[in-house]
Design an enzyme around this catalytic site. Sequence first.
Site, PDB file in Angstrom:
ATOM      1  CG  ASP A 125      50.228  43.259  40.089  1.00  9.02           C
ATOM      2  OD1 ASP A 125      50.085  42.727  38.970  1.00  9.02           O
ATOM      3  OD2 ASP A 125      50.035  42.656  41.166  1.00  9.02           O
ATOM      4  N   GLY A 179      51.233  31.218  33.564  1.00  9.74           N
ATOM      5  CA  GLY A 179      51.046  32.045  34.751  1.00  9.74           C
ATOM      6  C   GLY A 179      49.953  33.092  34.635  1.00  9.74           C
ATOM      7  CG  HIS A 211      46.957  41.759  32.467  1.00 13.05           C
ATOM      8  ND1 HIS A 211      46.024  40.745  32.358  1.00 13.05           N
ATOM      9  CD2 HIS A 211      47.994  41.236  33.151  1.00 13.05           C
ATOM     10  CE1 HIS A 211      46.479  39.672  32.970  1.00 13.05           C
ATOM     11  NE2 HIS A 211      47.690  39.938  33.448  1.00 13.05           N
ATOM     12  CG  ASN A 270      52.404  36.345  32.662  1.00 11.85           C
ATOM     13  OD1 ASN A 270      53.552  36.193  32.238  1.00 11.85           O
ATOM     14  ND2 ASN A 270      52.162  36.868  33.842  1.00 11.85           N
ATOM     15  CG  HIS A 328      40.299  42.230  30.834  1.00 16.79           C
ATOM     16  ND1 HIS A 328      39.044  42.802  30.978  1.00 16.79           N
ATOM     17  CD2 HIS A 328      41.048  43.155  30.180  1.00 16.79           C
ATOM     18  CE1 HIS A 328      39.029  44.007  30.432  1.00 16.79           C
ATOM     19  NE2 HIS A 328      40.242  44.254  29.950  1.00 16.79           N
ATOM     20  CB  CYS A 336      36.235  39.961  33.808  1.00 15.61           C
ATOM     21  SG  CYS A 336      37.824  40.695  33.443  1.00 15.61           S
ATOM     22  CB  CYS A 343      35.156  43.683  33.353  1.00 18.46           C
ATOM     23  SG  CYS A 343      35.599  43.292  31.641  1.00 18.46           S
TER      24      CYS A 343
HETATM   25  P1  5GP Z   1      48.659  37.581  35.237  1.00 21.43           P
HETATM   26  O1  5GP Z   1      49.343  36.554  36.078  1.00 21.43           O
HETATM   27  O2  5GP Z   1      47.245  37.192  34.870  1.00 21.43           O
HETATM   28  O3  5GP Z   1      49.481  37.980  34.026  1.00 21.43           O
HETATM   29  O4  5GP Z   1      48.605  38.877  36.112  1.00 21.43           O
HETATM   30  C1  5GP Z   1      47.499  39.309  36.835  1.00 21.43           C
HETATM   31  C2  5GP Z   1      47.989  40.325  37.814  1.00 21.43           C
HETATM   32  O5  5GP Z   1      46.872  41.002  38.345  1.00 21.43           O
HETATM   33  C3  5GP Z   1      48.754  39.724  38.990  1.00 21.43           C
HETATM   34  O6  5GP Z   1      50.070  40.256  39.017  1.00 21.43           O
HETATM   35  C4  5GP Z   1      47.924  40.130  40.208  1.00 21.43           C
HETATM   36  O7  5GP Z   1      48.722  40.485  41.319  1.00 21.43           O
HETATM   37  C5  5GP Z   1      47.113  41.299  39.686  1.00 21.43           C
HETATM   38  N1  5GP Z   1      45.807  41.457  40.313  1.00 21.43           N
HETATM   39  C6  5GP Z   1      44.889  40.474  40.515  1.00 21.43           C
HETATM   40  N2  5GP Z   1      43.782  40.976  41.091  1.00 21.43           N
HETATM   41  C7  5GP Z   1      44.005  42.309  41.242  1.00 21.43           C
HETATM   42  C8  5GP Z   1      43.204  43.362  41.780  1.00 21.43           C
HETATM   43  O8  5GP Z   1      42.078  43.192  42.226  1.00 21.43           O
HETATM   44  N3  5GP Z   1      43.755  44.602  41.775  1.00 21.43           N
HETATM   45  C9  5GP Z   1      45.008  44.839  41.278  1.00 21.43           C
HETATM   46  N4  5GP Z   1      45.442  46.100  41.331  1.00 21.43           N
HETATM   47  N5  5GP Z   1      45.776  43.861  40.755  1.00 21.43           N
HETATM   48  C10 5GP Z   1      45.288  42.609  40.743  1.00 21.43           C
HETATM   49 ZN    ZN Z   2      37.319  41.826  31.529  1.00 24.02          ZN
END
Ligand code: 5GP
Ligand code: ZN
Length: 107
Positions: free
Chosen positions: A30, A93, A100, A87, A98, A4, A7
Amino acid sequence: MEDCIFCKILNKEIPTEFVYENEDLVAFNDIHPRANTHILIVPRKHIETIKDLKEDERDELLVGKMVLAARDIAKKKNLDGYNLVFNVGRSAGQIVFHIHLHLMSNG
Ligand code: 5GP
Ligand code: ZN
């Protein structure tokens, strides 16, 4: 959780600056911002999706704390209006499994 990415950020395996943290959660920018301000509020506890939240006081409190942390960060940054988004599931999406909360603002 081994694979993850959040994590790994929480464990400091992936260095990431926290804009806010407390005993329950952290917040960081992000990596692909979709607004002038785009912050992720991430609990220290690994829960894959909103669907996996338990009907117990601990998880109820945790989600409430995530929303209040987002509010406090927005206030500190003098954001006027903002969007708070979860999401839930791949088809909606979600790419990181994990939970957020996205805090996004252009104001
Ligand atoms: P989801 O689409 O799962 O709701 O959002 C995940 C978010 O995590 C995305 O907006 C993506 O840009 C962000 N994200 C993914 N990997 C990383 C990372 O390694 N560091 C940071 N700061 N954001 C990340
Ligand atoms: Zn996690």
